[in-house]
Write an enzyme that holds these catalytic residues in place. Structure first.
Site, PDB file in Angstrom:
ATOM      1  N   THR A 160      -2.065   5.074   5.049  1.00  0.00           N
ATOM      2  CA  THR A 160      -0.678   4.595   4.974  1.00  0.00           C
ATOM      3  C   THR A 160       0.126   5.544   4.093  1.00  0.00           C
ATOM      4  O   THR A 160      -0.367   6.009   3.060  1.00  0.00           O
ATOM      5  CB  THR A 160      -0.673   3.159   4.398  1.00  0.00           C
ATOM      6  OG1 THR A 160      -1.357   2.325   5.325  1.00  0.00           O
ATOM      7  CG2 THR A 160       0.740   2.633   4.185  1.00  0.00           C
ATOM      8  N   GLU A 244      -5.477  -4.790  -5.331  1.00  0.00           N
ATOM      9  CA  GLU A 244      -4.706  -4.707  -4.083  1.00  0.00           C
ATOM     10  C   GLU A 244      -4.816  -6.029  -3.298  1.00  0.00           C
ATOM     11  O   GLU A 244      -3.815  -6.558  -2.826  1.00  0.00           O
ATOM     12  CB  GLU A 244      -5.190  -3.535  -3.222  1.00  0.00           C
ATOM     13  CG  GLU A 244      -4.388  -3.416  -1.930  1.00  0.00           C
ATOM     14  CD  GLU A 244      -4.680  -2.162  -1.152  1.00  0.00           C
ATOM     15  OE1 GLU A 244      -4.151  -1.100  -1.525  1.00  0.00           O
ATOM     16  OE2 GLU A 244      -5.435  -2.236  -0.161  1.00  0.00           O
ATOM     17  N   GLY A 341      10.849 -20.436  21.178  1.00  0.00           N
ATOM     18  CA  GLY A 341      10.663 -20.325  22.628  1.00  0.00           C
ATOM     19  C   GLY A 341      10.816 -18.884  23.098  1.00  0.00           C
ATOM     20  O   GLY A 341      10.428 -17.949  22.394  1.00  0.00           O
TER      21      GLY A 341
END
Ligand code: FAD
Length: 381
Positions: A160, A244, A341
């Site tokens: 990352t 972490e 929905g």
């Protein structure tokens, strides 16, 4: 037991949420679509003091205690719609800054921490490899000491921040035959010859958080790039992963509160069959379950923050919190999508993105299965 927040804590959370609403939530739909990291938002977070939370004042941070930190991250999650940005911040703060604070030499701290806090540097934690994920210490990347230098060879995956990172915390083995005891960690700057970063990796969610492979080919670094003691990499990794795990999902408590709030609003406003959909018990029950998950997640998180602030052991609680929060986040974002929905499935409603972002939490910082293994060990199984 006192579960009430102080006036100052309330005020602090409101300030963080307001900051995040105002400065961090611009065009997240577009940036998510394009997989774009926002350097501008990163800088704003630094100016506000987010990256400095785990860092002592001497090096440009605020050294916030654990409880203040979880409150800050929760408030950030409530105000900031960009989960990818928050994930990138977490990746730097807990897996890079914290180990430098705890194990770095005075020179490493002065060199990197002030610039990590003020946003001028970005860091990436490079442990996972193509053949070693959960079994992290089966890593193949090697470091060989030679003439006052270390020479690193190997490749890392899923790093990352790597596409935008200036600094890498890389784990390598000095001696495979020594297993855990052979692993060390190195702080390597991006411009060092022999280190290269692959193309950005496209992923299902957290798309505003950049990720790439990192390659080391005869990458030579001076011996003072070693972080902590020779062979202490495994212990440092365990130490930083425990932190972490504790903090990385604090923001999702805020995100779940946001999802709950807007699901309630939508269920009141949207009518079908002549009545608000919230009057249908199956819709209301979904929202009730979201509320229940939010409250249990928050309790676990606050208790963990309290244990850490009191200096008590939090090893079991950090695994339980990571496990529970990730599962709650996935289920509650799915429930929110159901409440909305068909509209929930459309990007512009910003519901489906949370589902995609939430799935990642079952995997990073130790998968759900690995958290369960940890908890089982604590239970003597
Ligand atoms: C969004 C994201 C960000 C990441 N960021 C980083 C980063 O910055 N730096 C970094 O180094 N890595 C990073 N990772 C990698 C992450 O740490 C690994 O994906 C994770 O450790 C799992 O490893 P793996 O993907 O190789 O899966 P594997 O370990 O191959 O696991 C595959 C499956 O087997 C299960 N499994 C494996 N071993 C066991 C076991 N002992 N018991 C029960 N089940 C088991 C797993 O739970 C999983 O379901 C990131 C991953 C994601 C998804």
């Amino acid at each position: 037991m006192d579960f009430s927040k102080t006036h100052d804590q309330e005020l602090y959370q409101n300030t963080v949420t307001e900051f995040a609403r105002t400065f961090l939530s611009d065009d997240v739909v577009g940036r998510d679509h394009d997989g774009m990291f926002s350097r501008d938002a990163w800088k704003k977070c630094a100016e506000f003091g987010i990256q400095g939370l785990p860092v002592p004042e001497k090096y440009g941070g605020t050294a916030a205690d654990a409880l203040t930190t979880v409150l800050a991250m929760e408030a950030l999650g409530l105000g900031c719609r960009d989960n990818g940005l928050i994930f990138s911040l977490n990746a730097q703060m807990w897996a890079c800054e914290s180990p430098i604070v705890r194990f770095g030499s005075p020179e490493q701290k002065s060199c990197y921490l002030p610039r990590l806090c003020d946003g001028s540097l970005i860091a990436s934690h490079a442990m996972s490899e193509p053949e070693s994920g959960s079994d992290a210490f089966a890593l193949q990347t090697t470091a060989v000491e030679s003439g006052g230098e270390y020479v690193l060879n190997g490749s890392k995956i899923f790093a990352t921040n790597a596409p935008v990172a200036d600094l890498f915390l890389v784990f390598a083995t000095l001696d495979r035959s020594r297993g855990f005891a052979g692993v060390s960690a190195f702080l390597i700057e991006r411009n060092v010859p022999g280190l290269s970063v692959g193309s950005p990796i496209h992923k299902m969610g957290l798309r505003t958080s950049p990720m790439a492979e990192v390659f080391m080919q005869d990458c030579r670094v001076p011996v003072d790039c070693l972080l902590g003691k020779h062979g202490a990499g495994a212990a440092m990794f365990h130490w930083s992963m425990e932190r972490e795990r504790s903090f990385i999902l604090a923001s999702v408590v805020g995100t779940m509160a946001w999802d709950l709030e807007r699901s309630i609003r939508y269920a009141r406003e949207r009518s079908q069959f002549g009545q608000a959909i919230g009057k249908f018990q199956s819709v209301a029950n979904r929202i009730v379950n979201m509320k229940l998950r939010l409250e249990t997640a928050r309790l676990l998180l606050y208790r963990l923050g309290w244990l850490m602030t009191e200096g008590q052991n939090f090893s079991l609680e950090s695994a339980l919190t990571k496990l529970h929060l990730s599962e709650c986040f996935v289920q509650s974002s799915l429930d929110a999508l159901q409440v909305f929905g068909g509209y929930g499935y459309m990007s512009e409603y910003e519901v489906e993105r949370d589902v995609r972002d939430a799935i990642g939490s079952l995997l990073y910082s130790g998968t759900t299965d690995m958290q369960k293994n940890l908890v089982a060990r604590h239970l003597g199984l």
